[in-house]
Design a protein around this motif. Structure first.
Motif, PDB file in Angstrom:
ATOM      1  N   UNK A 281       0.830  -1.213   0.000  1.00 49.88           N
ATOM      2  CA  UNK A 281       0.000   0.000   0.000  1.00 49.88           C
ATOM      3  C   UNK A 281       0.863   1.261   0.000  1.00 49.88           C
ATOM      4  N   UNK A 282       2.036   1.172   0.633  1.00 49.39           N
ATOM      5  CA  UNK A 282       2.900   2.355   0.765  1.00 49.39           C
ATOM      6  C   UNK A 282       3.699   2.663  -0.507  1.00 49.39           C
ATOM      7  N   UNK A 283       4.112   1.617  -1.210  1.00 54.94           N
ATOM      8  CA  UNK A 283       5.083   1.789  -2.302  1.00 54.94           C
ATOM      9  C   UNK A 283       4.719   2.856  -3.334  1.00 54.94           C
ATOM     10  N   UNK A 284       3.447   2.915  -3.794  1.00 59.47           N
ATOM     11  CA  UNK A 284       3.130   3.945  -4.796  1.00 59.47           C
ATOM     12  C   UNK A 284       3.420   5.365  -4.296  1.00 59.47           C
ATOM     13  N   UNK A 285       3.302   5.573  -2.983  1.00 63.46           N
ATOM     14  CA  UNK A 285       3.499   6.924  -2.434  1.00 63.46           C
ATOM     15  C   UNK A 285       4.971   7.244  -2.191  1.00 63.46           C
ATOM     16  N   UNK A 286       5.819   6.234  -2.354  1.00 62.72           N
ATOM     17  CA  UNK A 286       7.269   6.467  -2.320  1.00 62.72           C
ATOM     18  C   UNK A 286       7.812   6.584  -3.737  1.00 62.72           C
ATOM     19  N   UNK A 287       7.005   6.138  -4.726  1.00 64.85           N
ATOM     20  CA  UNK A 287       7.448   6.169  -6.108  1.00 64.85           C
ATOM     21  C   UNK A 287       6.742   7.293  -6.859  1.00 64.85           C
ATOM     22  N   UNK A 288       5.681   6.920  -7.589  1.00 72.31           N
ATOM     23  CA  UNK A 288       5.096   7.897  -8.512  1.00 72.31           C
ATOM     24  C   UNK A 288       4.200   8.939  -7.848  1.00 72.31           C
ATOM     25  N   UNK A 289       3.556   8.576  -6.748  1.00 72.12           N
ATOM     26  CA  UNK A 289       2.576   9.509  -6.144  1.00 72.12           C
ATOM     27  C   UNK A 289       3.236  10.339  -5.046  1.00 72.12           C
ATOM     28  N   UNK A 290       4.250  11.101  -5.459  1.00 71.74           N
ATOM     29  CA  UNK A 290       5.108  11.784  -4.481  1.00 71.74           C
ATOM     30  C   UNK A 290       4.662  13.212  -4.161  1.00 71.74           C
ATOM     31  N   UNK A 291       3.493  13.589  -4.606  1.00 68.30           N
ATOM     32  CA  UNK A 291       3.064  14.984  -4.434  1.00 68.30           C
ATOM     33  C   UNK A 291       2.956  15.426  -2.981  1.00 68.30           C
ATOM     34  N   UNK A 292       2.987  16.749  -2.808  1.00 67.55           N
ATOM     35  CA  UNK A 292       2.779  17.345  -1.490  1.00 67.55           C
ATOM     36  C   UNK A 292       1.279  17.573  -1.310  1.00 67.55           C
ATOM     37  N   UNK A 293       0.683  17.038  -0.250  1.00 62.52           N
ATOM     38  CA  UNK A 293      -0.777  17.148  -0.086  1.00 62.52           C
ATOM     39  C   UNK A 293      -1.281  18.587  -0.059  1.00 62.52           C
ATOM     40  N   UNK A 294      -0.397  19.549   0.164  1.00 64.42           N
ATOM     41  CA  UNK A 294      -0.849  20.949   0.170  1.00 64.42           C
ATOM     42  C   UNK A 294      -0.885  21.556  -1.230  1.00 64.42           C
ATOM     43  N   UNK A 295      -0.361  20.826  -2.227  1.00 64.72           N
ATOM     44  CA  UNK A 295      -0.349  21.359  -3.592  1.00 64.72           C
ATOM     45  C   UNK A 295      -1.711  21.170  -4.253  1.00 64.72           C
ATOM     46  N   UNK A 296      -2.091  22.160  -5.055  1.00 61.22           N
ATOM     47  CA  UNK A 296      -3.453  22.146  -5.596  1.00 61.22           C
ATOM     48  C   UNK A 296      -3.617  21.315  -6.857  1.00 61.22           C
ATOM     49  N   UNK A 297      -2.505  21.006  -7.557  1.00 59.00           N
ATOM     50  CA  UNK A 297      -2.624  20.187  -8.770  1.00 59.00           C
ATOM     51  C   UNK A 297      -2.912  18.740  -8.414  1.00 59.00           C
ATOM     52  N   UNK A 298      -3.240  17.957  -9.430  1.00 56.57           N
ATOM     53  CA  UNK A 298      -3.738  16.590  -9.220  1.00 56.57           C
ATOM     54  C   UNK A 298      -2.766  15.718  -8.421  1.00 56.57           C
ATOM     55  N   UNK A 299      -1.466  15.859  -8.691  1.00 60.47           N
ATOM     56  CA  UNK A 299      -0.490  15.008  -7.993  1.00 60.47           C
ATOM     57  C   UNK A 299      -0.544  15.255  -6.483  1.00 60.47           C
ATOM     58  N   UNK A 300      -0.700  16.516  -6.102  1.00 62.05           N
ATOM     59  CA  UNK A 300      -0.827  16.840  -4.678  1.00 62.05           C
ATOM     60  C   UNK A 300      -2.147  16.341  -4.103  1.00 62.05           C
ATOM     61  N   UNK A 301      -3.203  16.518  -4.866  1.00 63.49           N
ATOM     62  CA  UNK A 301      -4.522  16.126  -4.369  1.00 63.49           C
ATOM     63  C   UNK A 301      -4.645  14.614  -4.212  1.00 63.49           C
TER      64      UNK A 301
END
Ligand SMILES: *Cc1c(COP(=O)(O)O)cnc(C)c1O
Length: 395
Positions: free
Chosen positions: A22-42
């Motif tokens: 469950x964690x791996x995608x968030x260490x690889x491609x889904x690295x956005x900052x949750x405070x960012x407004x673009x899709x990767x952050x969201x």
């Protein structure tokens, strides 16, 4: 490969394979900052909120009552210091805790004492359980907070949390519980148990290290511990540990999902282990026999040094602990064992075996095969042992 029986799950647990996935995608491609407004952050923000909902569900809380932290120690410090510093402004400078809390609470309390707060440390008695009536007697006009752990990390004893919560509610005093050892092992319902604040830590239930949470009942005021950005609704600054939080959420879902069946299996394994180990002469179980965590067994063997026992067990492929992981490595006796009234000489020589859902009956067989001859060998080498069997007690 040499066999390893990991029996130190109160210190930390192995990461669940599903949690890692469950964690791996968030260490690889889904690295956005949750405070960012673009899709990767969201996308990252969405994952954090899903974990928040999973934690809330396991505790009987609302998602907006959950704040992510760096682990159990931070949650404990935040609850204790945050309450103390805020309520001191209303003249409330008295805190109540117990003598056998984790050092995260005890040392936070000690720091507050240096600032001029006064702290009452409740006894935990021989069986390792706090009496709610003694808590009630300790309450004062200026009591700001009561902090009592849900289950002890060394001897595994479970406290009467709902009764303590009821006493606190009746007297209008805030109640925090360090539930780091309880989550995933014991049923928690923060509303029914009148818990105002609760600490938990992912790595104690097969999640990653360095991430935890504080449940804070809605409307409870708490001073910030970490100031900075507006994360966690302005109450805990710092860019979210997204992969860690995702791991926490996956781990708590797994741990709470099959809790009853796992606890029943573990309790049976623990009891078989206790019965087998107590066949060793001059051994004792520390803490109440029944009111203890499903996977916890804590023993003393007269005439045995805890450290030498651990080294010999390690050489036999068994990872266990003496006292708590935080104090082993020092020769100080365990503050928990002293709190239940064991003499210094005995409090040095404890062995904690803590099982998790990943342990098997074969592990228990292995422990019961290896431990008795090691105890016998150490006693044969001990100059004290002959005195003990001849009635010259060392304690
Ligand atoms: C492990 C533990 C802690 C500390 O948690 P960390 O996440 O390691 O900081 C606090 N309280 C109890 C009861 C624990 O077992």
């Amino acid at each position: 490969m040499k066999r390893l029986v990991y029996a130190d799950n109160a210190a930390t647990t192995p990461l669940s394979p599903r949690v890692l996935e469950a964690m791996l995608p968030y260490l690889r491609e889904a690295y956005g900052n949750p405070s960012s407004l673009y899709a990767l952050g969201q996308e990252a923000k969405e994952a954090v909120e899903q974990s928040r909902a999973a934690v809330a569900q396991c505790l009987g809380a609302q998602p907006n009552e959950i704040y992510f932290t760096s682990g159990g120690s931070e949650s404990d410090n935040w609850a204790v210091k945050g309450t103390a510093h805020l309520l001191a402004k209303k003249g409330k400078k008295h805190l109540i805790t117990t003598k056998f809390e984790h050092h995260a609470v005890l040392h936070a309390m000690a720091a507050l004492e240096k600032e001029g707060f006064s702290v009452t440390y409740l006894d935990v008695h021989e069986n390792g359980v706090v009496l709610p009536e003694e808590l009630e007697q300790a309450l004062r006009e200026d009591t700001a907070l009561v902090s009592v752990m849900y289950a002890n990390n060394e001897i595994g004893t479970i406290q009467p949390i709902a009764e303590i919560g009821a006493v606190c509610k009746r007297h209008g005093v805030l109640f925090h519980t360090d539930a780091v050892q309880a989550v995933g092992n014991l049923t928690i319902d923060v509303k029914a148990q009148n818990i105002d604040m609760l600490s938990l830590s992912a790595h104690k239930f097969h999640g990653p290290k360095g991430v935890g949470a504080l449940y804070l009942r809605r409307g409870i005021p708490l001073a910030n511990l970490i100031d900075g950005g507006a994360q966690e609704r302005g109450r805990r600054a710092g860019t979210e540990n997204v992969a860690g939080i995702v791991g926490l959420g996956a781990a708590i879902q797994e741990a709470c999902g099959d809790m009853a069946a796992r606890a029943a299996r573990l309790t049976a394994m623990r009891d078989r282990l206790i019965d087998g180990v107590l066949k060793i002469e001059r051994s004792r179980l520390n803490g109440d026999r029944a009111r203890r965590l499903p996977g916890n067994a804590n023993f003393c063997f007269e005439g045995i040094e805890g450290e030498s026992l651990l080294l010999m067990l390690d050489a036999s492929g068994i990872a266990a602990s003496s006292g708590s992981a935080c104090t082993s490595g020092s020769l100080d006796p365990s503050h928990v064992l002293l709190a239940i009234g064991l003499p210094h000489a005995v409090a040095h020589g404890s062995l904690r075996i803590s099982l998790s859902g990943q342990n098997t009956e074969e592990d228990v067989d292995f422990l019961l095969e290896k431990l008795p001859p090691i105890v016998a060998r150490l006693r044969a080498m001990s100059p004290l042992w002959e005195d003990i069997v001849n009635g010259k007690s060392i304690s």
